[in-house]
Design a protein around this motif. Structure first.
Motif: not given
Ligand code: ADP
Ligand code: PMV
Ligand code: MG
Length: 329
Positions: A84, A112, A116-117, A119
């Motif tokens: 990402y 978190p 589902g929020l 992130s």
């Molecule tokens: N604080 C963070 N630092 C680095 N990568 C993050 C962070 N938060 C989320 N991510 C990236 O986003 C992914 C989660 O996204 P996703 O599976 O779509 O779930 P959601 O968007 O519901 O939280 C994580 O596996 C990670 O790759």
């Protein structure tokens, strides 16, 4: 050095179905990911995430090759996390026409992971904004949203809607239907309560599961279409400020998501606890499988009920965040 932040979100209605062109209504909440980007003298990318896991990680990127992480984080999680950020930085380089720009990137997030929020969307939106500004370019929120969508689409193997990224960039309540994205104005006060089971779901796998069901059974395709009907009705209830009806429709939406196989025992337990705690309605939010539910309750019955629910790790009120991506002082 520039720090930007962007909010996470809950889905009032429409997750999963939005992937197939039905409308969805996500709402930004006051929980943010903050990303700091500082230009380096070389073309490398160093990422420092304080809370990808409890430990966090630091990775140095040399062109395309991953450097060695200095903490013990599961490889797939690390790869995904880097995916990402790396793609977000690529978008910033492209927007600023600076293909060789290197950065030190620091991520601090109160959202978190995989729950589902949204992130992933918040991190990508904040990273694109911080890195482009660090390169002296200011993109408007709609362009950041569009570039962030391309990142999610890429990292999630072509399975992403514009809902999460648009909502995080613009803030407030939004409506997304295919490529048509807009903010919803004059939303009533929405008393969201979030229950979190401490777990997570694999967004890609859950989306693929729904796709398979939809291809196999006409009634699964009908279920996806029925979610679209719930959303359209929900939009009317939202415009009328009818919280009772919104709640009823959230309950219905959860039932349809459950039929599509994306709920879980703890998500269902939290949904039922919320209803027994006199929530107006409750449903899972986001991809499902584990993570969070969102309930609507102006009183404290739902919070109390969730605190005594086995499997519910934390409960918090989530205020609608009307601000999207922004620069932090
Ligand atoms: N604080 C963070 N630092 C680095 N990568 C993050 C962070 N938060 C989320 N991510 C990236 O986003 C992914 C989660 O996204 P996703 O599976 O779509 O779930 P959601 O968007 O519901 O939280 C994580 O596996 C990670 O790759
Ligand atoms: C299931 C889906 O509709 C929402 C996923 O949300 P989240 O990443 O679990 O917060 C997928 C998408 O819209 O890209
Ligand atoms: Mg996501």
């Amino acid at each position: 050095m520039v720090t930007s932040s962007a909010p996470g979100k809950v889905y009032l209605f429409g997750e999963h179905a939005v992937v197939y062109g039905e409308p969805a209504v996500p709402c930004a909440i006051e929980r943010r990911a903050r990303v700091t980007a500082e230009r380096r003298g070389d073309d490398k990318l160093r990422v420092n995430a304080t809370d990808l896991t409890l430990d966090g990680f630091t990775v140095e990127y040399d062109g395309d090759a991953t450097g060695t992480p200095d903490v013990d984080v599961a490889e797939p999680l690390l790869e995904e996390g880097m995916g990402y950020v790396n793609e977000a930085v690529e978008q910033a380089r492209d927007a600023a026409d600076a293909p060789d720009a290197g950065f030190d990137v620091t991520i601090e997030s109160a959202i978190p992971l995989g729950a589902g929020l949204g992130s992933s969307a918040a991190v990508v939106i904040a990273a694109i904004d911080a890195a482009t500004r660090e390169l002296g370019v200011e993109l408007d929120a709609a362009e950041i949203a569009d570039r962030a969508y391309r990142v999610e689409y890429e990292v999630q193997d072509g399975q992403a809607s514009r809902a999460d990224t648009f909502c995080s960039a613009m803030g407030g309540a939004v409506r997304v239907e295919g490529d048509d994205c807009r903010r919803i104005e004059d939303v009533p006060n929405l008393p969201f309560v979030v229950g979190y089971d401490g777990g997570s779901g694999d967004t890609g796998a859950l989306v693929a599961g729904v796709r398979d069901l939809r291809e196999e059974y006409d009634f699964a395709a009908d279920t996806v279409a029925a979610i679209g009907d719930v959303v359209r009705r929900g939009e009317q209830a939202l415009a009328a400020g009818d919280l009772e009806e919104l709640g009823e429709l959230m309950d219905f939406n959860h039932g349809l998501l459950s039929a599509l196989g994306v709920s879980s025992r703890t998500l269902d337990a939290m949904v039922w606890a919320a209803r027994e705690g006199d929530a107006l309605g409750a449903k899972l939010t986001g991809a499902g499988g584990g993570g969070c539910i969102v309930a609507l309750d102006p009183d404290d019955g739902t919070e109390t009920a969730l605190r005594y629910t086995q499997g519910c790790e934390s409960v918090f009120r989530a205020e609608l965040d009307t601000e999207g991506v922004r620069v932090e002082p």
